[in-house]
Enzyme design. Structure first.
Site, PDB file in Angstrom:
ATOM      1  N   ASP A  42      48.236 104.153  23.108  1.00 15.47           N
ATOM      2  CA  ASP A  42      48.425 102.746  22.748  1.00 15.47           C
ATOM      3  C   ASP A  42      48.629 102.547  21.244  1.00 15.47           C
ATOM      4  O   ASP A  42      47.814 101.900  20.572  1.00 15.47           O
ATOM      5  CB  ASP A  42      47.227 101.914  23.233  1.00 15.47           C
ATOM      6  CG  ASP A  42      46.975 102.078  24.723  1.00 15.47           C
ATOM      7  OD1 ASP A  42      47.961 102.205  25.470  1.00 15.47           O
ATOM      8  OD2 ASP A  42      45.804 102.084  25.132  1.00 15.47           O
ATOM      9  N   GLU A 216      54.859  94.296  32.891  1.00 15.28           N
ATOM     10  CA  GLU A 216      53.622  94.882  33.426  1.00 15.28           C
ATOM     11  C   GLU A 216      52.467  94.653  32.455  1.00 15.28           C
ATOM     12  O   GLU A 216      51.465  94.052  32.799  1.00 15.28           O
ATOM     13  CB  GLU A 216      53.819  96.385  33.658  1.00 15.28           C
ATOM     14  CG  GLU A 216      52.598  97.118  34.199  1.00 15.28           C
ATOM     15  CD  GLU A 216      52.289  96.776  35.648  1.00 15.28           C
ATOM     16  OE1 GLU A 216      53.199  96.281  36.341  1.00 15.28           O
ATOM     17  OE2 GLU A 216      51.146  96.996  36.093  1.00 15.28           O
ATOM     18  N   GLU A 335      44.198 115.344   1.433  1.00 17.62           N
ATOM     19  CA  GLU A 335      43.115 115.501   2.400  1.00 17.62           C
ATOM     20  C   GLU A 335      43.455 116.638   3.368  1.00 17.62           C
ATOM     21  O   GLU A 335      44.600 116.736   3.818  1.00 17.62           O
ATOM     22  CB  GLU A 335      42.895 114.203   3.174  1.00 17.62           C
ATOM     23  CG  GLU A 335      42.474 113.024   2.320  1.00 17.62           C
ATOM     24  CD  GLU A 335      41.199 113.311   1.532  1.00 17.62           C
ATOM     25  OE1 GLU A 335      40.240 113.853   2.110  1.00 17.62           O
ATOM     26  OE2 GLU A 335      41.168 113.006   0.325  1.00 17.62           O
ATOM     27  N   GLU A 337      42.658 116.733   6.296  1.00 17.93           N
ATOM     28  CA  GLU A 337      42.982 116.100   7.582  1.00 17.93           C
ATOM     29  C   GLU A 337      44.317 115.370   7.538  1.00 17.93           C
ATOM     30  O   GLU A 337      44.599 114.532   8.403  1.00 17.93           O
ATOM     31  CB  GLU A 337      41.844 115.178   8.026  1.00 17.93           C
ATOM     32  CG  GLU A 337      41.579 113.976   7.127  1.00 17.93           C
ATOM     33  CD  GLU A 337      40.628 114.278   5.955  1.00 17.93           C
ATOM     34  OE1 GLU A 337      40.410 115.460   5.668  1.00 17.93           O
ATOM     35  OE2 GLU A 337      40.142 113.322   5.322  1.00 17.93           O
TER      36      GLU A 337
HETATM   37  O1  FUB Z   1      44.908 102.538  27.398  1.00 18.01           O
HETATM   38  C1  FUB Z   1      44.479 101.720  28.463  1.00 18.01           C
HETATM   39  C2  FUB Z   1      45.641 100.936  29.006  1.00 18.01           C
HETATM   40  O2  FUB Z   1      46.684 101.789  29.412  1.00 18.01           O
HETATM   41  C3  FUB Z   1      46.300 100.045  27.987  1.00 18.01           C
HETATM   42  O3  FUB Z   1      45.566  98.891  27.707  1.00 18.01           O
HETATM   43  C4  FUB Z   1      47.600  99.826  28.649  1.00 18.01           C
HETATM   44  O4  FUB Z   1      48.584  99.277  27.826  1.00 18.01           O
HETATM   45  C5  FUB Z   1      47.931 101.207  29.128  1.00 18.01           C
HETATM   46  O5  FUB Z   1      48.534 101.943  28.103  1.00 18.01           O
END
Ligand code: FUB
Length: 606
Positions: A42, A216, A335, A337
């Site tokens: 995400d 969605e 860094e 990392e």
């Molecule tokens: O990461 C959890 C859920 O999966 C997210 O809120 C959605 O967008 C999907 O990526």
């Protein structure tokens, strides 16, 4: 950590395979996904002060659901080397939350960073959206309200501020909601409303009577050249990424089609788009890491160009990812990392602040991409610690087994967070290379590393005097009209930048005389960070070369659009040559048109 162990097992199996096929196991490592130390999901990019900050979720190792407890932050100045800033926000930051640290987005306004995230409200058992606030893009963030900002049982907030200052928060699955945020960004006016999900606006889905359109989840809203965009995860499952455009922040929307087809081994995908340094970038997630899949996802990025009518081309997932913007300077502290690709290492919070690299075993390595050594490094220093008997840090060019330019040895320091600095000589590191820090030693964990830095002649060959602007206007003049001053408002690095005001022509700009510094026929790399005082001019760095009475103009960097809200790197490599006697060479920053005031910082010609 399970992920790494799983990856090590995969690497071991690949190693067996490679023994048979005589291929090096390391050949399989790719720059995408951009984070390999943990599973991430995400992505939500945010531009701030010349860096891209990337806010992500964190899929737990071995997950069989979206078992997510914290959010993470990463940043990059070049789109390939990403610095791990750890987790400045988690479920425990919200006293009212119980589970599901899912997809969010952060935004900057009035000196503060606001991070909108969905999670389960313990009291209702429904998904709700909270808002966390910080004065730094890397946190720490704290719950701004002590209760949900809004709760409809749905997820995936995206936030957008229109040109008139009105902010909007959108979210949803299966509906698409929005509220108008107040200027404080932690309250809203009116009540949550739904954007009508029409097939004209969001496409047609077949086979699901409850969801007639493709929308969605995972909306990402922004505005570009007067057009509003809503990019979203379409049609479950597996999802693809689609988009619609609109004439206002609340529509009406017109469905425009697919951006990223279903690909990549994760049944969800999630978009985040940003324009950075003259390019456009599309962040998403997939299941590409070893052990990866629908619940063990990884964030990746692709560079793309909008079509001339503003439509977005089809973007496919790649393992090569986005090209590097500029180069990485090894003569300033980096860094540990900050990583393009790694094998076997992990990160953890450091007692010296930020994160450190740890859990390093024999043969593990870190790749730092596009490191500009210039005319040469002579020594290397690492800040390191070891709770056992230490190990060696080998410095290789271009592959984990490439040319060895130095080896630093660390003995035990008495603890994994008991830090010391070790230095070693370096030879043969010139020009620009991928740097591989390869760790060798006995069995078990060897050492931790917090940061590293090279020194040497390559570090002092910047032909620009006072390029970091920390000595005020020293060394700088104006090419044509203009007034120079030293500015402390939002420097790119250090405490000051250089400001030019009062330009009366597009070619006027901050300048330096290079006449006695240049070598005829030599190739020079230029890096200059620029932001405008206002407006969005196209800026570039030019060299006016006068020889035998004639002046020619060498374009040291291509032009790039700069703006007032953040720094843009002008970067380029050009050969400088002349015929006859050189009588003048002036480097200057100009614009393609207009006379906007310009800030410049961290200028180099190497
Ligand atoms: O990461 C959890 C859920 O999966 C997210 O809120 C959605 O967008 C999907 O990526």
């Amino acid at each position: 950590m399970l992920a790494n162990r799983a990856r090590r097992r995969v690497a071991w199996l690949l190693g067996l395979l490679c023994l048979v096929t005589f291929l090096p196991v390391t050949a399989a490592r790719a720059d995408n996904p951009i984070v390999q130390t943990i599973y991430t999901a995400d992505p939500a990019p945010l531009l701030y002060n010349g860096r891209v900050y990337l806010y992500t979720g964190h899929d737990e190792d071995g997950s069989t659901f979206f078992t997510m407890k914290e959010w993470r932050v990463w940043s990059s100045a070049d789109m390939v080397n990403w610095t791990d800033h750890g987790s400045p926000l988690n479920l425990a930051s919200f006293s009212w939350a119980s589970s599901n640290a899912w997809a969010g987005q952060a935004i900057f306004r009035n000196g503060k960073f606001y991070w909108y995230v969905p999670m389960t409200n313990r009291a209702t058992g429904r998904m709700a959206i909270g808002v966390a606030v910080s004065t730094s893009p890397t946190g720490p963030f704290s719950d701004a309200l002590g209760h949900p900002l809004v709760e409809t049982g749905e997820i995936d907030p995206t936030v957008f501020i229109d040109d008139n200052g009105q902010a909007y928060l959108y979210w949803g699955n299966p509906h698409l909601w929005y509220v108008k945020l107040n200027a404080d960004m932690i309250s809203y006016s009116g009540s949550a409303a739904q954007i009508p999900l029409t097939t004209a606006g969001f496409g047609t889905r077949s086979g699901d009577a409850n969801r007639p359109t493709l929308f969605e989840e995972g909306p990402w809203v922004y505005k570009r050249n007067g057009l509003y965009y809503i990019v979203f995860a379409a049609k479950c499952c597996s999802e693809f990424i689609a988009y619609s455009t609109g004439t206002s922040p609340t529509g009406p929307w017109t469905y425009r089609g697919t951006i990223m087809p279903t690909q990549g081994g994760s049944f969800t995908n999630h978009p985040g788009l940003v324009d950075f340094n003259g390019g456009s970038y599309f962040f998403y997630h997939n299941g590409a890491l070893p052990g990866g899949g629908g619940y063990t996802r990884s964030v990746a990025v692709e560079k793309f160009a909008y079509n001339s009518d503003g439509t977005i081309p089809t973007i496919n997932m790649t393992t090569s990812g986005a090209p590097q913007v500029g180069t990485l300077n090894p003569y300033v502290r980096q860094e540990a990392e900050t990583i393009a690709v790694e094998s076997g290492v992990e990160t953890e919070p450091s007692s010296e602040g930020g994160m450190n690299v740890g859990f390093i075993e024999n043969g593990d390595w870190i790749k730092v991409k596009g490191v500009a050594f210039g005319t040469g490094a002579t020594s290397f220093t690492a800040r390191a610690a070891s709770g056992t008997s230490g190990g060696a840090i080998e410095l290789h060019l271009d592959s984990p087994t490439g040319t060895l330019v130095g080896t630093c040895r660390l003995s035990g320091t008495g603890g994994w967070q008991t830090w010391t600095s070790v230095s070693c000589p370096v030879s043969g590191a010139t020009g620009t290379h991928d740097l591989y820090l390869r760790f060798t030693g006995g069995s078990g964990y060897l050492l931790n590393m917090n940061w590293w830095q090279f020194t040497g002649t390559g570090g002092s060959t910047n032909l620009v005097t006072n390029g970091d602007m920390e000595s005020g206007t020293t060394g700088w003049s104006t090419f044509g009209a203009g007034t120079l001053s030293s500015s402390t408002s939002a420097p790119h690095g250090g405490a000051q930048s250089l400001l030019i005001t009062g330009r009366t022509a597009s070619w006027n700009g901050p300048s330096q005389d290079m006449t006695s510094k240049l070598v005829n026929g030599k190739s020079y790399t230029t890096n200059v960070w620029v932001r405008s005082q206002s407006g969005t001019p196209s800026a570039k760095v030019t060299l006016a070369v006068t020889a035998n009475g004639a002046t020619s103009y060498v374009q040291l960097t291509p032009a790039a659009t700069v703006n007032a809200s953040g720094w843009t790197l002008l970067s380029g490599t050009a050969t400088v040559s002349w015929t006859g006697t050189l009588s003048g060479a002036t480097l200057y920053v100009e614009t393609a048109s207009g006379t906007d005031g310009l800030f410049i910082d961290d200028a180099s010609l190497v």
